[in-house]
Design an enzyme around this catalytic site. Structure first.
Site, mmCIF file in Angstrom:
data_model
loop_
_atom_site.group_PDB
_atom_site.id
_atom_site.type_symbol
_atom_site.label_atom_id
_atom_site.label_comp_id
_atom_site.label_asym_id
_atom_site.label_seq_id
_atom_site.Cartn_x
_atom_site.Cartn_y
_atom_site.Cartn_z
ATOM 1 N N ASP A 97 1.012 -1.139 0.116
ATOM 2 C CA ASP A 97 -0.061 0.011 -0.026
ATOM 3 C C ASP A 97 0.875 1.151 -0.014
ATOM 4 O O ASP A 97 1.857 1.323 0.870
ATOM 5 C CB ASP A 97 -0.772 -0.117 1.064
ATOM 6 C CG ASP A 97 -2.214 0.564 1.095
ATOM 7 O OD1 ASP A 97 -2.082 1.683 0.458
ATOM 8 O OD2 ASP A 97 -3.246 0.183 1.632
ATOM 9 N N ASP A 193 -2.913 4.569 -2.427
ATOM 10 C CA ASP A 193 -3.829 5.234 -1.488
ATOM 11 C C ASP A 193 -4.449 6.447 -2.214
ATOM 12 O O ASP A 193 -3.609 7.257 -2.496
ATOM 13 C CB ASP A 193 -3.342 5.274 -0.209
ATOM 14 C CG ASP A 193 -4.312 5.714 0.907
ATOM 15 O OD1 ASP A 193 -5.277 4.959 1.301
ATOM 16 O OD2 ASP A 193 -4.069 6.823 1.599
ATOM 17 N N HIS A 317 -10.965 -2.541 4.522
ATOM 18 C CA HIS A 317 -10.858 -1.796 5.803
ATOM 19 C C HIS A 317 -11.642 -0.474 6.206
ATOM 20 O O HIS A 317 -11.466 0.042 7.313
ATOM 21 C CB HIS A 317 -9.349 -1.728 6.149
ATOM 22 C CG HIS A 317 -8.727 -0.743 5.267
ATOM 23 N ND1 HIS A 317 -8.627 -0.872 3.842
ATOM 24 C CD2 HIS A 317 -8.290 0.240 5.450
ATOM 25 C CE1 HIS A 317 -8.151 0.474 3.312
ATOM 26 N NE2 HIS A 317 -8.009 1.263 4.550
ATOM 27 N N ASP A 318 -12.147 0.267 5.217
ATOM 28 C CA ASP A 318 -12.959 1.197 5.474
ATOM 29 C C ASP A 318 -14.327 1.261 5.321
ATOM 30 O O ASP A 318 -15.046 2.297 5.582
ATOM 31 C CB ASP A 318 -12.464 2.310 4.399
ATOM 32 C CG ASP A 318 -11.013 2.818 4.542
ATOM 33 O OD1 ASP A 318 -10.516 2.868 5.682
ATOM 34 O OD2 ASP A 318 -10.432 3.129 3.370
HETATM 35 C C1 GLC Z 1 -7.679 5.771 2.142
HETATM 36 C C2 GLC Z 1 -7.529 4.542 3.040
HETATM 37 C C3 GLC Z 1 -8.014 5.043 4.554
HETATM 38 C C4 GLC Z 1 -7.161 6.070 5.026
HETATM 39 C C5 GLC Z 1 -7.261 6.958 3.829
HETATM 40 C C6 GLC Z 1 -6.147 8.373 4.167
HETATM 41 O O1 GLC Z 1 -9.232 6.133 2.006
HETATM 42 O O2 GLC Z 1 -8.157 3.472 2.738
HETATM 43 O O3 GLC Z 1 -8.043 3.786 5.600
HETATM 44 O O4 GLC Z 1 -7.913 6.483 6.064
HETATM 45 O O5 GLC Z 1 -6.924 6.734 2.585
HETATM 46 O O6 GLC Z 1 -4.966 7.900 3.914
#
Ligand code: GLC
Length: 549
Positions: A97, A193, A317-318
């Protein structure tokens, strides 16, 4: 882009919650190594691990303080190299990631940037004398005041996540160099990301919204990705997927069309906003099933016609757990989870499955705000209270929407801490771990887990899953999603019933060419009578393959 991309399946690991080799409160890289045989058995081709670099963990690792080092909480570089080698030995690639829209404010670049306006690293970040009205995605203004220099820096996420200035060519070089470091180690791909937010409109204008129009799919984003392709991806077999926030179909075609040399594929989130009333996440809402089909159909047909490539997913995970969201987490948990799996895995694109989805893990029904850890959820709770909700009402929203819903520890077996660890985990376990776990799912040939394994195997067996076009037969139906996938020599028919009431369905004339033979590849109930009419049962799912005579 890798040869196998169109028949590959990716499994997403949230290392903090996956498996603790050292029997601690948080998971680690050796914990992933421990589970590789299971993942190989499942048949997945890639593992995407969310960030495990050094980080103060304000946003669980999406606030990186050192891109080159592994956070000791997750292990060492030697552990990572072992993971790479052991995964490769099983035919599995590791995807990292990459979080380069922002760094942690504890990153050395930001620390240097604080040393003064003429510091080399100052311009790695975005500074203004006055803030504008842009809003942070985690609530409040997107600008934080830095008293020493009297300027504000931009943070589209938490205040400790400062946005990087991609206009600066030296910043870009520093990012590409870091990515080459990991590519040279032998990683098989990257998940990028919020990568469509990296190019901000330099005018920093305002409108009556939160500013997103000025940095979403921004003016130079395609140019930056093409440069990243030249500098990092070219000449390497890497699977690259961009996380695209509030994007458009036209942009995603451009991000992922091979001739443009940007990325292999894109994630978008439009289909997961169908339960946001008036587009608002932090409100309770029923989900709009017809809207879900419309969005999925538009993207299936649009990406196919435009030559782009979708990343397919229900969970990450979100996001809350899909079986709680679009299925039935109660009586019909198993059948509805299988139905959801088939509905998604029948589509064109690369399926991503998120740890625990394969055993139908559900939202854990958080009761108290003290149980939660996620910065976004904690902020949202305070904002809900400030907006006039009482604690019970605010908690009802958090319980349904929080990102922590998907971050509870992976349920491996029925032991005290579900085989995740022998210590109390950092986030509480769901109460159902005693019977919803990998060990019991492995032992039951009829489990959701075995269903996923069959779906993954089918993708490798039948080319039509990768290549076939898409046509929806029931766009307006209140509970049925029926679609076909067709290539020159074969065809698939996928019937999904999103509901518990009995439902009959008859296939319209002419959908199946005269004389074609049907074979039922997969269902969540015993095979029905032969014919083009069905009495569907609760959350019924049927996947047929059709071939010419
Ligand atoms: C993406 C990730 C999330 C994070 C955000 C900021 O959406 O999946 O978990 O909080 O980016 O990095």
């Amino acid at each position: 882009m890798p040869e196998n991309m169109k028949q590959a399946v990716v499994y997403q690991i949230y290392p903090k919650s996956f498996s603790s080799h050292r029997q601690q409160a948080t998971g680690d890289l050796l914990g992933v190594v421990d589970r590789l045989d299971y993942l190989a058995w499942l048949g997945v081709d890639y593992l995407w691990l969310t960030p495990f670099y050094c980080s103060p963990q304000k946003d669980n690792g999406y606030d990186v303080s050192d891109y080159y080092r592994i956070d000791p909480a997750y292990g060492s570089m030697a552990d990572f190299e072992l993971l790479l080698a052991e995964a490769r030995r099983r035919g599995i690639g590791i995807m990292l990631d990459i979080v380069v829209n922002h760094t942690s404010t504890e990153h050395a670049w930001f620390r240097q940037a604080l040393k003064g306006r003429d510091n080399f690293y100052r311009d790695f970040y975005i500074w203004r004398d006055q803030p504008n009205n842009w809003q942070s995605k985690f609530g409040g203004s997107a600008w934080a005041f830095e008293p020493e220099s009297g300027q504000y820096y931009l943070h589209l996420f938490d205040q400790t996540q400062a946005d990087l200035n991609w206009e600066n060519p030296q910043l870009r070089q520093a990012v590409f160099e870091m990515m080459r470091f990991w590519a040279d180690k032998g990683v098989a791909g990257f998940r990028l990301d919020v990568i469509n937010l990296i190019s901000k409109d330099p005018a920093f204008s305002e409108d009556d919204s939160d500013g997103r129009h000025f940095y979403t799919d921004g003016p130079r984003v395609h140019e930056y990705l093409q440069q990243m392709h030249r500098e990092v991806f070219a000449g390497r077999e890497l699977l690259t997927v961009g996380e695209m926030s509030s994007t458009s179909l036209a942009h995603c075609i451009d991000y992922s069309r091979p001739e443009r040399r940007e990325l292999s594929m894109t994630f978008n989130f439009h289909h997961l906003k169908v339960d946001y009333p008036q587009g608002k996440k932090w409100q309770l809402g029923r989900f709009d099933f017809v809207g879900l089909k419309r969005i999925m159909s538009d993207w299936q047909q649009g990406m196919h016609a435009g030559g782009g490539w979708n990343a397919l997913f229900w969970c990450n995970h979100d996001q809350p757990r899909v079986v709680s969201r679009f299925g039935d987490e109660g009586q019909y948990r198993q059948v509805s989870a299988k139905m959801l799996a088939t509905a998604l895995h029948g589509l064109q694109g690369t399926p991503y499955l998120y740890q625990g989805e394969e055993i139908a893990m559900a939202n854990p029904a958080f009761q108290h705000i003290e149980e939660l850890r996620d910065v976004e959820s904690l902020n949202a709770y305070q904002q809900l209270l400030a907006s006039g909700l009482d604690r019970t009402q605010a908690m009802a929203v958090i319980r349904q929407k929080s990102r922590d819903n998907s971050r509870t520890p992976m349920q491996w077996d029925s032991s005290r801490f579900a085989g995740f660890s022998q210590t109390q985990p950092w986030l509480r376990l769901a109460d159902d771990a005693g019977y919803i776990n990998v060990a019991s799912a492995l032992a039951d040939p009829d489990s959701v887990l075995h269903h996923y394994r069959r779906l993954i195997a089918l993708r490798k067996q039948y080319r039509v899953l990768a290549d076939g076009d898409y046509h929806c037969l029931t766009p307006e139906h209140p509970s049925l999603w029926v679609y076909t996938r067709r290539s020159a020599a074969e065809m698939l028919l996928v019937i999904s019933h999103f509901g518990a009431e009995a439902q009959s369905y008859r296939l319209p004339e002419g959908v199946i060419p005269e004389g074609w033979q049907a074979e039922l590849l997969l269902s969540n109930y015993p095979a029905p009578a032969v014919g083009w009419q069905w009495q569907l049962r609760p959350w019924h799912s049927l996947l047929y393959r059709l071939t010419p005579p």
